[in-house]
Design an enzyme around this catalytic site. Structure first.
Site, PDB file in Angstrom:
ATOM      1  N   ARG A 107       1.087  -1.154   0.368  1.00  0.00           N
ATOM      2  CA  ARG A 107      -0.038   0.227  -0.199  1.00  0.00           C
ATOM      3  C   ARG A 107       1.196   1.239   0.145  1.00  0.00           C
ATOM      4  NH1 ARG A 107       2.785   2.093   3.156  1.00  0.00           N
ATOM      5  NH2 ARG A 107       3.161   1.902   5.484  1.00  0.00           N
ATOM      6  N   GLU A 123      -0.098  10.103   7.983  1.00  0.00           N
ATOM      7  CA  GLU A 123       0.574   9.544   8.918  1.00  0.00           C
ATOM      8  C   GLU A 123       0.923   9.345  10.314  1.00  0.00           C
ATOM      9  OE1 GLU A 123       2.250   6.840   6.726  1.00  0.00           O
ATOM     10  OE2 GLU A 123       2.789   8.444   5.537  1.00  0.00           O
ATOM     11  N   HIS A 124       1.539   7.908  10.586  1.00  0.00           N
ATOM     12  CA  HIS A 124       0.558   8.225  12.067  1.00  0.00           C
ATOM     13  C   HIS A 124      -0.485   8.647  12.910  1.00  0.00           C
ATOM     14  CE1 HIS A 124       5.263   6.675  12.202  1.00  0.00           C
ATOM     15  NE2 HIS A 124       6.061   7.988  11.238  1.00  0.00           N
ATOM     16  N   ASP A 161      -2.868   6.159  12.657  1.00  0.00           N
ATOM     17  CA  ASP A 161      -4.035   5.554  12.507  1.00  0.00           C
ATOM     18  C   ASP A 161      -4.146   4.381  14.301  1.00  0.00           C
ATOM     19  OD1 ASP A 161      -1.534   4.424  12.064  1.00  0.00           O
ATOM     20  OD2 ASP A 161      -2.271   2.606  11.284  1.00  0.00           O
ATOM     21  N   GLY A 181       8.764   1.400   2.928  1.00  0.00           N
ATOM     22  CA  GLY A 181       7.997   1.812   3.474  1.00  0.00           C
ATOM     23  C   GLY A 181       5.938   1.764   2.606  1.00  0.00           C
ATOM     24  N   SER A 203       4.950  -1.491   2.804  1.00  0.00           N
ATOM     25  CA  SER A 203       4.362  -1.883   3.854  1.00  0.00           C
ATOM     26  C   SER A 203       4.352  -3.249   3.278  1.00  0.00           C
ATOM     27  CB  SER A 203       2.722  -1.810   4.260  1.00  0.00           C
ATOM     28  OG  SER A 203       1.805  -2.750   4.939  1.00  0.00           O
ATOM     29  N   SER A 204       5.007  -4.460   2.942  1.00  0.00           N
ATOM     30  CA  SER A 204       6.033  -5.429   2.299  1.00  0.00           C
ATOM     31  C   SER A 204       5.704  -6.324   3.426  1.00  0.00           C
ATOM     32  CB  SER A 204       7.249  -6.027   1.885  1.00  0.00           C
ATOM     33  OG  SER A 204       8.294  -5.237   2.635  1.00  0.00           O
ATOM     34  N   ASP A 210      -2.356  -1.006   7.483  1.00  0.00           N
ATOM     35  CA  ASP A 210      -1.551  -1.694   6.231  1.00  0.00           C
ATOM     36  C   ASP A 210      -2.873  -2.792   5.660  1.00  0.00           C
ATOM     37  OD1 ASP A 210      -0.286   0.401   6.619  1.00  0.00           O
ATOM     38  OD2 ASP A 210       1.953  -0.699   8.275  1.00  0.00           O
TER      39      ASP A 210
END
Length: 436
Positions: free
Chosen positions: A42, A48-49, A51, A142, A144-145, A189
């Site tokens: 994603r 950012e930061h 959730d 960054g 989300s692997s 994610d």
């Protein structure tokens, strides 16, 4: 939107990646896979930061994903292999699954998904599995692997054990089980990996988890460039609330029943810009140092001595407001929508840089100078990648400028260009594939 993951019958002719994975599986195990599962990475457009503070975020799935070929047996073992030789093979008994959070190898992320589904379904035993995993999401980028790998493993485990779970349940389960490896995320994610739909970004909201389509204005393309919980208690205390039961900054706002703008005013009133010491926090809350460590600080902040509460709270409430403004601009699509969205992305990046301090030197104004209307870091930060919004007519010149000024001068970067500079559009969510 369908409530359960898609199960799609496919012909492998013309699908080179699936065909190669099938061949790798046969070479490894001497048999054919029964099914395939995929989960996408994603890119977070904005939010950012926040959730894990209880606020909505606005990501989209990308085309890059984790893909697994799977067969099922009564062997009572899980055998894992990877098409990338740097990731070693791993075999474990279904009755002896353990995860070493001090040694975050790739197979432990896979086992997080396996264990999470097993515990959620209360399965006394699991089906044996042989798996070969193939990934196209750049590692540590960054994008989300790791979460995509956990989600793929969760989907594989569900299918291999002939169970059915909703996308929401899978997302919530995978968000929880990734904590087995030490990841303290907020669920964005995993949520977008399962709830994504092709052609649209999503506003992801929590408690309860839900997703709403957000379509970007015509004429824009998002580009990804690969580059290198204690504040709430202080605010709650300032308003006379029972801070011990309010775990997130979002909880404080709900308790006070005020707007995000009013929460920003409260931050200005109740917190000071200078860093707080442990002693000051303990004195304000009326607790001991032991209680601070045991009840408030996360595992990642146990050794911190100074806390920038004012800056971090300002970022969270301001970023939460920008997410809603971004969605509103997409929904209403005014004539200057692209400029509005670009400005929100730029303000988001400035907040990440100045208030959350999760940027790095490479993430400067370069991408704006290259032709983007908005550019910001995405992912946790401290390197990783940027997402830039670029008008369609500027695509070629934007890519050329980035190549000439970022990649070409550095041999190491140049070698990574193919996998680290790409155009992306909203992709679909996690799915099962069965060969016809």
């Amino acid at each position: 939107m369908a409530t359960i993951p898609s199960k799609i019958k496919v012909q492998l002719n013309g699908k080179e990646r699936l065909q190669k994975l099938k061949e790798a599986f046969h070479e490894k195990y001497g048999q054919m896979p029964v099914f395939y599962a995929c989960a996408p990475g994603r890119v977070n457009l904005i939010g950012e930061h926040i959730d894990y503070c209880g606020y909505a975020v606005l990501p989209m799935a990308i085309e890059q994903n984790i893909l697994a070929a799977v067969s099922v047996s009564d062997s009572k073992t899980i055998q894992l292999a990877n098409t990338d030789p740097k990731y070693k093979n791993f075999t474990v008994s279904v009755d002896g699954i353990s995860i070493d959070r001090e040694n975050p190898q790739w197979h432990y992320y896979f086992l997080c998904g396996v264990r999470g589904i097993q515990e959620h379904l209360s399965l006394s035993s699991l089906a044996g599995m042989c798996c070969v995993v193939d990934g196209t999401i750049p590692a540590s980028s960054g994008l989300s692997s790791s979460s995509a790998l956990v989600c793929c493993a969760g989907l594989v485990t569900m299918e291999a054990n002939q169970k059915s779970l909703s996308k929401v349940t899978l997302a919530e389960t995978c968000a929880k089980c990734e904590r087995y490896i030490g990841t303290e995320g907020g669920g964005m994610d995993q949520s977008i990996s399962f709830l994504a739909e092709e052609g649209t970004a999503k506003l992801i909201e929590f408690n309860p988890l839900r997703a709403t389509d957000v379509r970007l204005p015509d004429g824009t393309v998002s580009h990804v460039i690969f580059m290198v919980k204690y504040r709430n208690q202080m605010l709650a205390k300032a308003r006379g609330l029972d801070w011990s039961r309010l775990l997130k900054l979002g909880d404080v706002q709900k308790e006070l029943q005020v707007s995000l703008e009013q929460m920003l005013e409260l931050v200005e009133e109740a917190l000071h810009p200078e860093p707080y010491s442990r002693d000051e926090i303990c004195k304000t809350l009326g607790i001991s140092a032991e209680q601070l460590c045991g009840n408030i600080l996360s595992a990642n902040t146990q050794h911190a001595t100074d806390f920038k509460l004012y800056q971090r709270a300002r970022h969270v409430y301001g970023e939460a407001a920008r997410v809603l403004q971004f969605k509103a601009a997409c929904d209403s699509s005014p004539a200057n929508a692209v400029a509005q969205l670009g400005d929100l992305m730029n303000r988001s990046h400035a907040s990440c840089r100045d208030l959350y301090e999760c940027s790095c030197p490479e993430l400067a104004a370069f991408f704006l100078q290259a032709g983007a209307v908005g550019s910001r870091l995405t992912g946790a930060g401290w390197g990783g990648c940027t997402v830039s919004m670029v008008p369609r007519e500027r695509i070629d010149s934007f890519l050329q400028t980035v190549r000439e000024h970022y990649y070409v001068p550095d041999a190491r970067r140049s070698a990574l260009e193919k996998q680290s500079l790409f155009v992306t559009r909203p992709g679909g969510g996690a799915a099962i594939f069965i060969e016809e």
